[in-house]
Design a protein around this motif. Sequence first.
Motif, short mmCIF file in Angstrom:
data_model
loop_
_atom_site.label_atom_id
_atom_site.label_comp_id
_atom_site.label_asym_id
_atom_site.label_seq_id
_atom_site.Cartn_x
_atom_site.Cartn_y
_atom_site.Cartn_z
N LEU A 1 -12.99 4.20 -10.80
CA LEU A 1 -13.38 4.32 -9.39
C LEU A 1 -14.42 3.28 -8.99
CD1 LEU A 1 -12.48 6.14 -7.11
CD2 LEU A 1 -14.27 7.74 -7.74
N VAL A 2 -15.38 3.01 -9.86
CA VAL A 2 -16.42 2.03 -9.53
C VAL A 2 -15.87 0.61 -9.46
CG1 VAL A 2 -18.32 3.43 -10.43
CG2 VAL A 2 -17.22 1.75 -11.91
N GLU A 3 -14.73 0.37 -10.09
CA GLU A 3 -14.11 -0.96 -10.07
C GLU A 3 -13.28 -1.19 -8.81
OE1 GLU A 3 -14.64 -3.32 -12.41
OE2 GLU A 3 -16.02 -1.93 -13.39
N LEU A 4 -12.93 -0.14 -8.11
CA LEU A 4 -12.06 -0.24 -6.93
C LEU A 4 -12.92 -0.45 -5.69
CD1 LEU A 4 -9.71 2.72 -7.92
CD2 LEU A 4 -9.37 0.27 -8.36
N GLU A 5 -13.14 -1.71 -5.36
CA GLU A 5 -14.10 -2.05 -4.31
C GLU A 5 -13.51 -2.09 -2.91
OE1 GLU A 5 -15.93 -5.70 -5.47
OE2 GLU A 5 -16.91 -4.81 -7.21
N THR A 6 -12.21 -2.40 -2.80
CA THR A 6 -11.60 -2.52 -1.47
C THR A 6 -10.53 -1.46 -1.27
OG1 THR A 6 -9.83 -4.02 -2.16
CG2 THR A 6 -11.94 -5.03 -1.50
N VAL A 7 -10.13 -1.30 -0.03
CA VAL A 7 -9.04 -0.37 0.29
C VAL A 7 -7.77 -0.79 -0.45
CG1 VAL A 7 -7.57 0.49 2.16
CG2 VAL A 7 -10.05 0.27 2.52
N ALA A 8 -7.50 -2.08 -0.51
CA ALA A 8 -6.30 -2.58 -1.21
C ALA A 8 -6.38 -2.28 -2.71
CB ALA A 8 -6.12 -4.07 -0.97
N ASP A 9 -7.55 -2.46 -3.32
CA ASP A 9 -7.73 -2.15 -4.75
C ASP A 9 -7.38 -0.68 -5.01
OD1 ASP A 9 -8.74 -4.73 -5.16
OD2 ASP A 9 -10.83 -4.06 -5.21
N PHE A 10 -7.94 0.19 -4.18
CA PHE A 10 -7.74 1.63 -4.35
C PHE A 10 -6.27 1.99 -4.13
CE2 PHE A 10 -7.78 6.07 -2.96
CZ PHE A 10 -8.54 6.65 -3.96
N THR A 11 -5.67 1.43 -3.09
CA THR A 11 -4.27 1.72 -2.77
C THR A 11 -3.34 1.26 -3.89
OG1 THR A 11 -4.74 1.53 -0.40
CG2 THR A 11 -2.43 1.35 -1.07
N ALA A 12 -3.55 0.06 -4.40
CA ALA A 12 -2.71 -0.45 -5.50
C ALA A 12 -2.85 0.42 -6.74
CB ALA A 12 -3.08 -1.90 -5.81
N TYR A 13 -4.08 0.83 -7.04
CA TYR A 13 -4.34 1.70 -8.19
C TYR A 13 -3.56 3.00 -8.07
CZ TYR A 13 -7.03 4.51 -11.54
OH TYR A 13 -7.41 5.33 -12.59
N VAL A 14 -3.63 3.61 -6.89
CA VAL A 14 -2.95 4.89 -6.67
C VAL A 14 -1.44 4.71 -6.68
CG1 VAL A 14 -2.59 6.76 -5.00
CG2 VAL A 14 -4.91 5.91 -5.45
N GLU A 15 -0.95 3.66 -6.03
CA GLU A 15 0.50 3.44 -5.98
C GLU A 15 1.09 3.24 -7.37
OE1 GLU A 15 0.75 0.24 -3.12
OE2 GLU A 15 1.26 1.66 -1.52
N GLU A 16 0.34 2.63 -8.29
CA GLU A 16 0.81 2.44 -9.66
C GLU A 16 0.98 3.77 -10.38
OE1 GLU A 16 -1.81 -0.17 -11.78
OE2 GLU A 16 -1.40 -1.85 -10.43
N ARG A 17 0.22 4.77 -9.99
CA ARG A 17 0.22 6.06 -10.67
C ARG A 17 1.03 7.14 -9.94
NH1 ARG A 17 -3.43 2.81 -11.81
NH2 ARG A 17 -4.54 2.79 -13.78
N ALA A 18 1.39 6.87 -8.71
CA ALA A 18 2.11 7.87 -7.90
C ALA A 18 3.53 8.04 -8.42
CB ALA A 18 2.13 7.43 -6.45
N GLU A 19 4.01 9.26 -8.30
CA GLU A 19 5.40 9.54 -8.66
C GLU A 19 6.29 9.05 -7.53
OE1 GLU A 19 6.06 13.65 -9.49
OE2 GLU A 19 4.70 13.66 -11.18
N PRO A 20 7.35 8.32 -7.89
CA PRO A 20 8.27 7.90 -6.84
C PRO A 20 8.98 9.10 -6.23
CG PRO A 20 9.08 7.28 -9.02
CD PRO A 20 7.73 7.89 -9.20
N LYS A 21 9.20 9.05 -4.93
CA LYS A 21 9.92 10.13 -4.26
C LYS A 21 11.38 10.06 -4.62
CE LYS A 21 6.37 11.66 -2.03
NZ LYS A 21 5.74 12.87 -2.45
N ALA A 22 11.99 11.23 -4.82
CA ALA A 22 13.41 11.28 -5.15
C ALA A 22 14.23 10.83 -3.95
CB ALA A 22 13.79 12.71 -5.56
N ALA A 23 15.27 10.06 -4.21
CA ALA A 23 16.15 9.61 -3.12
C ALA A 23 17.06 10.75 -2.71
CB ALA A 23 16.99 8.42 -3.61
N ASN A 24 17.31 10.86 -1.43
CA ASN A 24 18.18 11.93 -0.92
C ASN A 24 19.60 11.46 -0.82
OD1 ASN A 24 15.95 13.48 -0.75
ND2 ASN A 24 15.74 13.39 1.46
#
Length: 86
Positions: A63-86
Motif C-alpha cells: 500500500l505504501v508503494e502505491l502512490e498514484t491512482v493508476a498505481d493502485f488501480t493496476a495493482y488491484v486489476e492484477e489481483r481481481a477475478e475476471p468476470k465470467a462471460a455470459n
Amino acid sequence: MAESVSDTIQNIIATVTRVDTDEFDGDTHFQDDLDVASLQIVEIAELTMQEVDGVVEIPDDDLVELETVADFTAYVEERAEPKAAN
C-alpha cells in the motif's frame, strides 16, 4: 452492465476523499494531490477488498508503494477475478 474495476476504484476514492471523480485521474497522487491521510488510504484499500472480487488482501507494505491512482488501480486489476462471460 457491471462497473469496471477502474470505475469501482474511482468511486471508492471519491467517496473516501470527497473529491469528485472528474477532479482526479491516473496521474493523481494520493498524498500530493488529494491530501489522503494514511487512515484514508487504508479505508480505500478495505472498501476495495469488499467491492472487488479476488482482492482479499492489500498488505501495508504494498500500500505504501502505491502512490498514484493508476498505481493502485493496476495493482488491484492484477489481483481481481475476471468476470465470467455470459
